[in-house]
Design a protein around this motif. Structure first.
Motif, short mmCIF file in Angstrom:
data_model
loop_
_atom_site.label_atom_id
_atom_site.label_comp_id
_atom_site.label_asym_id
_atom_site.label_seq_id
_atom_site.Cartn_x
_atom_site.Cartn_y
_atom_site.Cartn_z
N GLN A 9 24.72 48.40 37.04
CA GLN A 9 25.73 47.53 37.60
C GLN A 9 26.85 47.27 36.58
O GLN A 9 28.04 47.22 36.93
N ASN A 48 26.23 41.86 42.81
CA ASN A 48 27.30 42.71 43.32
C ASN A 48 28.27 41.95 44.21
O ASN A 48 29.42 42.36 44.37
N GLU A 65 21.94 42.52 44.72
CA GLU A 65 22.86 42.25 45.83
C GLU A 65 23.68 41.00 45.56
O GLU A 65 24.89 40.95 45.84
N HIS A 96 30.78 48.32 36.96
CA HIS A 96 31.81 47.28 36.88
C HIS A 96 32.87 47.65 35.84
O HIS A 96 34.08 47.50 36.09
#
Length: 1892
Positions: A466, A650, A647, A470
């Protein structure tokens, strides 16, 4: 690698090479690198040389080192060379040298644990970071939190802060500080203090989820994600917590040097509390679950105190005491369960002995039966399809089952606590957004890695994916925004690793499948892994030496996992029957813990447990699913919860905090490079660097690039378009276009290009410096050459002249030498000849003399021999002759004797015969003839003899006469001898006596001399000793005098210092009190506004408002004053009603009330004077106790004066009371209108009494002052006379000095002093001495017979001298005394005449002038005495001066009091006269008879109505009051109508209206006018409080209104500045002192509102104008910045500069001047403005590393000088504003001074007195060179500074308080404007006002 930058590898270039110890080591190239070289010649920092061989295949060069100016940057992406050694070195420099623990790495905040408490988390730091951009301040966790909070409010998107790192890195602390920041900045929307509850959850979670490990004393053993909820106004409304991966195994097992969870030790530490007696706890080392680590204590932590904190947190979160005790019971039961012993019964079974103590306690606490629990701890139930079996278990499985139960209970308890914490943090308000804080494990790798590490690393893989996405996304957005061609950047994608773990047939899938198998084992699962993934997946490997382990290549490192225990931990089973036993408990809390528990036991029972277990909190949203959901394995549950977490993340904007552990030993500020690199690789920081370095990591705006690299441009390259200029320059400097890209606003550079440009810039600057140095050195060398040439020519001239003079001198000396040689040689030759000649002559002379002597000697010897022979022969002949002659004579004698005898016989015979005669006659004839012959001869002889005799006779006659005279003289001598003969005897006797006395005297003299010598020696020794003592005493005296002077000086200094300190302390106390009071006022104002807002809300919510009176809090104080005033009036009215009939004579009653009020005032004045006198006496006694006697007389005079004053006041009081009684009696005896007639007794008595009182008062004042001056002058004169007339002790002795007794006494005294008392003989009697002296012919011999005549003579001389000297001295003193007495008599006569003249003059003057004259006379007299005393004695002069000053002050005070009393009495007299005039007029009109003429003049009635001619009052009707307030306050606009008005006109108008109400004696009108005015001002300020002009306008008018109330109050302190006309305008009827206080409070509130308004305007300008903007262009260069750009220092459009601040200050000043603000108040406003500017600037300087440089210090000092110049232009240098900038000035100086040696440290310590130690150290730590020519501050120097400043006593606070508001004062400022001259403009719409 680095081949593209091969041209940078030149000599002296620095590189990084790998090192086994330090990971990377710095080295320097010894010579240039060429592409064909196979090795680099390097020199290490220690001086050793090294050949670094290059890889022949790749030819990769070592990493280049960044320039020194880039080292220590806030952002790692600002480094030109982005690689691992640069990152490591930058972090090390910041951490070790600068003590900075935070560093940006792009979007990541790297936080290094300092293992030390740092003062960087206070509320001042939070306020400093609040509202700031993330790149504008130094890296900090608060900056990340502020960025998240700001983005949540700006983008309306949820945020997340992901805090990761390994154990001990500081994750929990970072998350805690982030939550504290949110709680502090946002606050809560409700009154429930949700932010306190959020912070209170931390101690609870730390107690139940943190433990001590070998790496950290407070390690979080679980992961948590806290969502902090916010409402629409972004106030905290609640929070929610999700937990992950609780380490349950720690409950039952701890490794060495580790502890269980803190809560167990807190319980054991509090076991002695009464509440915990039932838990039967003991020390922690008595329990198996707490003593396995063998280290039960954490340094600096007291578990008992921590328990109190935990319990307080429980209470704050709403968990009551009963629940808390239930939790503690469960925890204590777990501890007792761990001590339950299981014994072997046989090899397959085990048992627990009955009545086991710990199991009994466990069952009692848990509320279960002992038999059931003991049975199921040693048995398990097996179920088949048809039957159920109960099977005993061996000891090992029983112990594992016991531990599994303990872990399960703790996990349930942990979940329950988390649920209740969430419930207490839950809010009913709808959540608008949230910020999540994730605190989770970082990447872990140990020697033995098991299921826990696998899950943790799996979670970190997901988080890293993640994070990479990003970062990639941000890079893409940046490129697209700048319209740069986007090319895919190759970055590490860990999706294959994630697939290996979670995909189908992945590691977790195979693990779950193996757990479902009946006979599944770790070995079979390992084989399945090998078969499935080995050689098929590159990320999966098998260890060579093990078949029970596997290796996974994670993003950070390879990790080897041991398969043992994976299945057991994944299943996480517990005995179902044990759970049933617990569910059947009578303990409600325990039942609540297990009420939703499903059966989780395995049919095969729990296998032997491994090292650790994990628990994952199930998702609450899925609680309604079937029971199968609860049978999921731990891995599946963790994967699902991790998926939910991803989730959530995000869906939010993430912010990353990477915590680094610098060393494994918890040493403060110790950096281990190996551990740091390992963690940097694991946490993804280096991956961020790699991604940034793969693209264009360095980014500059065009303006920044132009400003930085302007030196590389030529003049022709500079165009108006900066973008085009930068393009042209880059194309010329960098040949490869791929090394940079041009965006819309920025230039993007590849890695290393900025370093290349910096090198070019440094080379250009170095070349410029060399050229400047060359030119300067050339100029200096030429100047030196010219000086040397000139000096050489001068030296040559001097030398040549010297040589010529030397030559001439040589020639002269040579010639002289020749002459000298000639003369010398001649002299020598002559001398030689002379010597030879003299020698020859001498030899001849000697020889001849020798020969002559020899001859002479021979002749002499011969002659002597002859003489000797002659004498010898003659002596012999004589001897022979003598002997012969003697013999012959003897013979002849013998013969002749014999013949004579014969002849005698014959003659005898012949005589008897004739013959004899015949014979005789025979010879007679012959004889006669012979005789005749003889006679003739004799006659001849006689004749000659006669002649001779005649001569002789003459001679004899003369001689006889002489002899007769001699005889006579001899006879006289004989007679004298005879006379002396008699004396001889006596003299002989006297001689004998004198000899005896002489001998006695000599012996006595000898004794006396010995005694005198001894005495003299003793006296000399004594004198020497006395002299020595005298010298010592003198030295001691001098030392004492010096010490006294020094002590006096020291005491004076101390007193002055103490006085200054006390004054300062009092001022500080006063300022603090003012500050507290003004803060209370501001709080009161806030509460008022809140109250008004609530009322408005209530008004809006309620449809029909309730009728009735509305209470207004804003006028509370004014209402109180009004009530007080009314109560006083009511009391006076009630007392007056009891005595008189008000209805009969209302005006007389008013007069009576005023007289009564006057009496009350006089009594109060008397009491106040008495109190003041007592207070002064006490102070005087306390302060001057040590010199009470010296000032006794002056004090007596003062006391006499005070007693006279008291007597005077008492007599005056009695007189007035007597007059009042007469008035009352006269008024009580008359009725109605007849009492007001001019001839009535009341009228006459009133006039007589008033006149008499006035005259009596004046006369008494005059008499008191004259008496006072006379008393003091008489006492002073008496004292002066007493001191001048001293007794003369020798006056009587002068009369009797001629007496005999005096002489005798003098003689005796002198004799006693001249002789020793020991040998003193009896003195001569005095009478005898006097008789001897007075006798006409004293016998001096007898008088001096004892030797005392000389003594008496000497004594008389000494006595005469003594008497004469005494006579002369006394005559002189007598003459001086007479002269002084004459002078004193003359001065007294003159003084008497002067006093009489002054008295006569004073009697002719009026009373006021009489008082002034007497006071002036007293001052003159005291001054003269003062001067005289100064001439006599300085010490007395100082004392008298103090007395004079006190006396003058007392006289002035008494004069002021008397004048005040006179004015009050005059005022009352005027009022009485006015009232009497009105009574007279009324009485005349009423009493006119029909026959009486009206125009008959009555003299007493013609008193003029003064108010008819009085100006300065405005009359308005009661109904027009609202209109007045509306037009004058509410609708008045400062920018419109008020611009053309005189300053303070609204205040003057309000006061003139107030004066008219006072004139009418209408208290209701006064009260309503003041109340409505104050409320209206508050209302307009509430409405337009953000407008500076409005606030300034009403601040000025409020102060003017306040000054008017003071100026016209009639009080002496204010009226002395007025004119006579203004004094006539004073208020007559009302004392508005309480309303003055209300207005002062209102002015304070307006002032604070003005400061806040001004601060809101200035705040955005300060940092940009004072720090960021380059006022002096080109001085401070812009350094390369990282991803987080700072505010540009170039003045773009919309950027604030210093000129903006100065323009705003000018605007403030002009507005305040236009509104007529008081100068003193304006000074206070300016001081507050400058304090805000200095504090904000300094705070930002302390938090911005890029601003701490030499050039920035110059910019700051220049900006401060501009501010000081502004103060000079406005004449405000003495307002204290400059002093508020002193910390900023010293900080700027600190940036510019030298910082190397100890002398520099001493200079810094003495210079920076306004800065605290922490601020000085912070500036030195932040000091950053901008250019390569500057140097950093060494750590040693900073430590030296800290050592020198160690003894300072100061606040440890780092930042200045920007919210500080200095207490404001409103000094009285009277107005010279006459009220009667004020004209009201028509624009104010105040036509309804009438001038009176």
């Amino acid at each position: 690698m680095n081949q593209e930058l091969h041209f940078m590898y030149l000599k002296y270039a620095r590189v990084w090479i790998p090192d086994a110890e330090d990971v990377w080591k710095s080295a320097e190239l010894a010579k240039d690198y060429k592409q064909k070289d196979t090795a680099l010649h390097l020199q290490l920092e220690d001086g050793t040389t090294l050949q670094y061989k290059l890889d022949p295949k790749t030819k990769n060069l070592p990493h280049l080192r960044n320039p020194d100016i880039l080292v220590g940057e806030n952002d790692l992406t600002a480094l030109s060379y982005l690689h691992e050694p640069a990152v490591l070195h930058n972090l090390k420099v910041r951490f070790i040298d600068s003590k900075l623990i935070y560093t940006y790495c792009g979007i990541v905040l790297v936080a290094i644990n300092p293992y030390e408490t740092l003062p960087i988390y206070g509320s001042d730091i939070i306020n400093a970071y609040s509202g700031q951009n993330m790149g504008d301040m130094d890296p900090h966790i608060f900056a990340v939190a502020e960025e998240a909070y700001k983005q949540m409010a700006r983008d309306e998107r949820n945020q997340s802060i992901i805090v990761s790192g390994e154990s001990g890195a500081g994750k929990t602390v970072s998350a805690k500080y982030a939550m504290r920041y949110f709680a502090t900045v946002s606050g809560s929307a409700s009154e429930a203090n949700v932010e306190e509850k959020v912070l209170a959850s931390n101690p609870i979670m730390e107690a139940i989820g943190n433990a001590k490990t070998t790496r950290n004393d407070n390690s979080s053993r679980f992961g948590k994600y806290i969502e902090i909820g916010f409402d629409k106004r972004y106030h905290i409304i609640g929070a929610n917590m999700r937990t992950y991966l609780l380490e349950k195994s720690r409950v039952v097992f701890q490794a060495d040097e580790e502890r269980n969870y803190h809560i167990f030790y807190q319980l054991c530490g509090s076991a002695n509390l009464p509440d915990f007696k039932d838990l039967k706890l003991a020390r922690a080392d008595n329990f198996h679950y707490t003593n396995q680590g063998r280290n039960l204590i954490i340094d600096g932590v007291e578990d008992a105190k921590e328990m109190l904190t935990t319990r307080n947190a429980f209470s704050l979160l709403g968990i009551n005491e009963s629940y808390q005790m239930g939790l503690f019971k469960v925890l204590a039961a777990i501890l007792h369960l761990g001590n339950v012993e299981v014994k072997d019964r046989d090899s397959d079974s085990s048992s627990i002995p009955p009545n086991n103590k710990h199991l009994t306690v466990f069952c009692d606490l848990m509320g279960v039966t002992y038999q059931d629990m003991s049975h199921w701890l040693c048995h398990k139930k097996l179920k088949t399809a048809t039957e159920t079996y109960i099977k005993p278990v061996p000891k090992l499985q029983a112990i594992n089952a016991r531990d599994a139960l303990a872990k399960h209970i703790y996990a349930k308890l942990f979940t329950w606590i988390v649920d209740h914490v969430n419930e207490s943090l839950h809010s009913t308000v709808k959540q608008h957004s949230f910020i999540g804080v994730l605190d989770i494990y970082g990447f872990e790798t140990f020697e033995i890695n098991s299921f826990e590490q696998f899950c943790i690393n799996y979670a970190n893989e997901k988080l890293q994916q993640q994070f990479n996405m990003h970062v990639f996304k941000l890079e893409q957005e940046e490129y697209m925004k700048e319209q740069i061609p986007w090319t895919l950047i190759d970055f590490y994608d860990n999706q294959p690793c994630i697939n290996l773990i979670e995909a189908k047939m992945g590691v977790l899938d195979l693990l779950d499948e193996e757990c479902k198998m009946p006979k599944g084992s770790d070995e079979s699962w390992a084989q399945k892994l090998y078969n499935t993934h080995l050689k098929k997946c590159a990320l999966f490997e098998k260890p060579r030496m093990s078949n029970k382990a596997f290796i996974i290549q994670h993003f950070a490192d390879k990790v080897e996992y041991q398969c043992e225990g994976f299945l057991e931990k994944n299943k996480d089973t517990v005995n179902e029957e044990q759970i049933h036993v617990l569910k059947a408990s009578k303990f409600d809390l325990l039942v609540e813990l297990f009420q939703d528990d499903e059966k989780t036991s395995s049919p095969t029972g729990p296998p032997p447990g491994g090292r650790t277990r994990l628990s994952v909190k199930p998702d609450k949203s899925r609680g309604g699913q079937s029971s199968k959901e609860h049978k999921k394995t731990v891995g599946l549950q963790f994967r699902n919860s991790l998926q939910l977490l991803m989730e959530t993340l995000n869906a939010t904007t993430p912010h990353y905090v990477r915590c680094i552990k610098p060393n494994d030993f918890k040493f403060p500020f110790t950096f281990d490079p190996k551990r740091a690199v390992q963690q940097l690789r694991a946490c993804g920081v280096l991956e961020t660097i790699r991604i940034s370095a793969a693209g264009f990591p360095s980014r500059w705006t065009y303006q920044e690039f132009f400003s930085r690299y302007r030196v590389l441009m030529k003049q022709k390259d500079v165009l108006t378009d900066k973008k085009l200029t930068c393009k042209n320059v880059l194309e010329r400097l960098v040949q490869d276009p791929d090394k940079y890209q041009f965006g819309k606003t920025k230039i993007f550079f590849r890695a290393g290009q900025v370093a290349y440009l910096e090198k070019l810039r440094a080379d250009k600057l170095r070349a410029a410096c060399i050229r400047i140095q060359k030119t300067i050195r050339c100029w200096l060398a030429r100047k030196k050459y010219l000086r040397m040439k000139k000096a050489a020519i001068t030296i040559q001239r001097r030398v040549r002249g010297y040589q010529a003079r030397c030559l001439a001198k040589f020639l002269r000396r040579t010639r002289a030498a020749i002459i000298i040689q000639k003369c010398q040689r001649m002299y020598v030759a002559r001398e030689l000849y002379r010597r030879k000649r003299a020698a020859a002559i001498a030899l001849q002379c000697l020889l001849r003399a020798y020969m002559a002597r020899q001859l002479y000697q021979a002749l002499l010897r011969e002659h002597k021999a002859i003489i000797i022979q002659k004498w010898v022969r003659g002596w012999l002949a004589r001897q022979w002759f003598k002997r012969s002659l003697a013999a012959i004579v003897y013979l002849q004698c013998c013969v002749r004797r014999m013949k004579a005898k014969r002849e005698l016989k014959k003659l005898k015979i012949e005589a008897r015969s004739v013959e004899h005669f015949k014979k005789l006659n025979i010879g007679m004839e012959n004889k006669i003839m012979q005789l005749q012959r003889k006679v003739d001869e004799q006659s001849k002889e006689n004749k000659s003899l006669s002649e001779r005799l005649t001569g002789l006779e003459n001679t004899y006659t003369i001689e006889g006469e002489r002899l007769r005279g001699e005889l006579a003289r001899l006879r006289g001598f004989e007679e004298e001898a005879k006379s002396n003969a008699s004396r001889v005897v006596s003299l002989l006797e006297e001689l004998v006596r004198l000899r005896k006395e002489l001998e006695a005297t000599q012996s006595e003299k000898k004794v006396i001399e010995d005694w005198a010598d001894k005495y003299r020696n003793e006296m000399e020794a004594m004198v020497a000793e006395l002299k020595e003592q005298n010298n010592l005493l003198k030295s001691e005296k001098n030392n004492l005098n010096r010490l006294i002077q020094e002590q006096d000086q020291v005491m004076t200094d101390k007193m002055q210092k103490a006085l200054a300190e006390q004054t300062k302390e009092l001022e500080n106390d006063l300022n603090e009190e003012r500050t507290r009071y003004q803060n209370l006022l501001s709080e009161h104002l806030r509460l008022e506004e809140r109250y008004d807002d609530l009322k408005e809300e209530i008004t809006l919510t309620v449809a029909v408002p309730k009728p009735g009176h509305r209470r207004t809090d804003s006028t509370h104080s004014s209402n109180e004053s009004e009530c007080t005033y009314n109560s006083e009036i009511a009391e006076s009215e009630e007392s007056s009603r009891g005595r008189e009939d008000v209805t009969k004579a209302p005006l007389d009653m008013s007069l009576f009330l005023k007289l009564q009020k006057r009496v009350t005032e006089l009594e109060q004045e008397k009491q106040s004077l008495q109190n003041e006198l007592d207070r002064k006496d006490e102070q005087f006694q306390r302060a001057r106790a040590r010199d009470e006697e010296e000032h006794k007389k002056s004090r007596g005079a003062e006391l006499e004066y005070e007693s006279l004053k008291r007597q005077e006041l008492e007599s005056e009081n009695k007189k007035l009371k007597h007059d009042l009684n007469q008035i009352r009696q006269s008024m009580s005896g008359i009725a109605g209108a007849s009492s007001a007639a001019p001839g009535s007794p009341a009228y006459k008595v009133l006039l007589d009494q008033l006149n008499a009182s006035n005259e009596e008062l004046e006369v008494r004042k005059e008499e008191v002052l004259i008496l006072r001056s006379q008393l003091v002058s008489q006492k002073e004169a008496r004292q002066h006379k007493d001191t001048m007339t001293e007794p003369m002790p020798y006056t009587e002795e002068l009369k009797n000095m001629k007496d005999a007794e005096e002489i005798t006494q003098a003689y005796l005294t002198l004799k006693e002093t001249n002789r020793s008392p020991k040998f003193l003989r009896e003195p001569i009697e005095a009478n005898d001495l006097m008789s001897r002296l007075r006798s006409p012919a004293p016998d001096y011999h007898q008088l001096n017979e004892d030797g005392e005549l000389w003594l008496v003579y000497e004594g008389l001389k000494e006595t005469n001298r003594l008497l004469e000297s005494q006579m002369q001295s006394q005559r002189r003193s007598h003459d001086n005394l007479v002269e002084s007495l004459r002078g004193e008599l003359q001065s007294l006569k003159e003084e008497n005449n002067r006093q009489q003249q002054l008295l006569a003059q004073n009697l002719q003057l009026p009373p006021e002038a009489r008082i002034e004259a007497s006071l002036q006379h007293e001052i003159t007299r005291l001054t003269n005495e003062n001067l005289d005393m100064n001439a006599d004695d300085p010490s007395k002069y100082r004392e008298s001066r103090l007395l004079v000053l006190r006396r003058m002050i007392d006289l002035m005070e008494q004069l002021e009091k008397q004048d005040k009393t006179v004015r009050k009495l005059k005022k009352q007299l005027k009022v009485f006269a006015k009232k009497i005039g009105e009574l007279e007029v009324g009485g005349q009109v009423e009493n006119i008879s029909p026959g009486q003429t009206v125009d008959e003049p009555i003299r007493p009635v013609n008193i003029p109505r003064k108010e008819k001619d009085f100006q300065g009052m405005l009359e308005y009707k009661k109904d027009d009051e609202l209109k007045l307030v509306k037009n004058l306050i509410l609708e008045l606009k400062p920018r419109g109508v008020a611009v053309n008005m005189i300053p303070g006109l609204p205040a003057y108008i309000l006061f003139m209206c107030l004066r008219h109400a006072d004139y009418l004696n209408d208290d209701q009108k006064v009260r309503t006018l003041l109340t409505s005015s104050i409320n209206s001002i508050k209302k307009i300020l509430k409405k337009r409080g953000d407008d500076f002009e409005t606030v300034s306008f009403w601040l000025s008018n409020t102060c003017r209104f306040l000054h008017c109330l003071k100026q016209y109050s009639g009080e002496e302190a204010f009226t002395k500045y007025n004119t006579n006309k203004q004094n006539d305008h004073c208020l007559n009827n009302f004392d508005l002192a309480e309303y003055r206080q209300v207005l002062s409070d209102l002015a304070i509130q307006i002032y604070q509102q003005l400061i806040k308004c001004m601060e809101n305007i200035l705040q955005p300008m300060i940092v940009s104008g004072m720090l960021e903007h380059e006022t002096i262009q080109g001085v401070s260069g812009v350094k390369p910045t990282g991803l987080r750009k700072r505010t540009s220092s170039i003045a773009d459009e919309g950027t604030y500069t210093l000129d903006s601040i100065l323009r705003q200050l000018n605007s403030f000043h002009s507005i305040m001047c236009q509104h007529g603000t008081d100068p003193e108040l304006m000074k206070q406003v300016v001081r507050q403005q400058f304090y805000i500017i200095g504090a904000v600037t300094l705070n930002n300087l302390l938090l911005r590393k890029d601003m701490c440089s030499w050039s920035k210090g110059m910019q700051i000092r220049y900006n401060v000088s501009q501010l000081e110049e502004w103060l000079r232009d406005k004449n405000l240098m003495n307002c204290g504003a400059k002093e508020t900038l002193e910390p900023l000035i010293q900080a700027a100086q600190l940036l510019q001074v030298k910082k190397k040696t100890d002398e520099d440290a001493e200079a810094i310590c003495s210079m920076c007195h306004a800065l605290t130690t922490s601020q000085i150290v912070k500036v030195l730590n932040l000091y950053t060179p901008v250019n390569e020519f500057e140097e950093r501050v060494s750590v040693t120097f900073i430590r030296t500074i800290q050592t020198r400043l160690r003894d300072r006593k100061e606040s440890p606070q780092l930042l200045m308080d920007t919210k500080l508001i200095y207490p404001v004062t409103f000094p009285f400022n009277p107005s010279s404007l006459a009220l009667e001259t004020i004209q009201i403009p028509g624009s104010l719409n105040l036509g309804f006002l009438t001038r009176v």
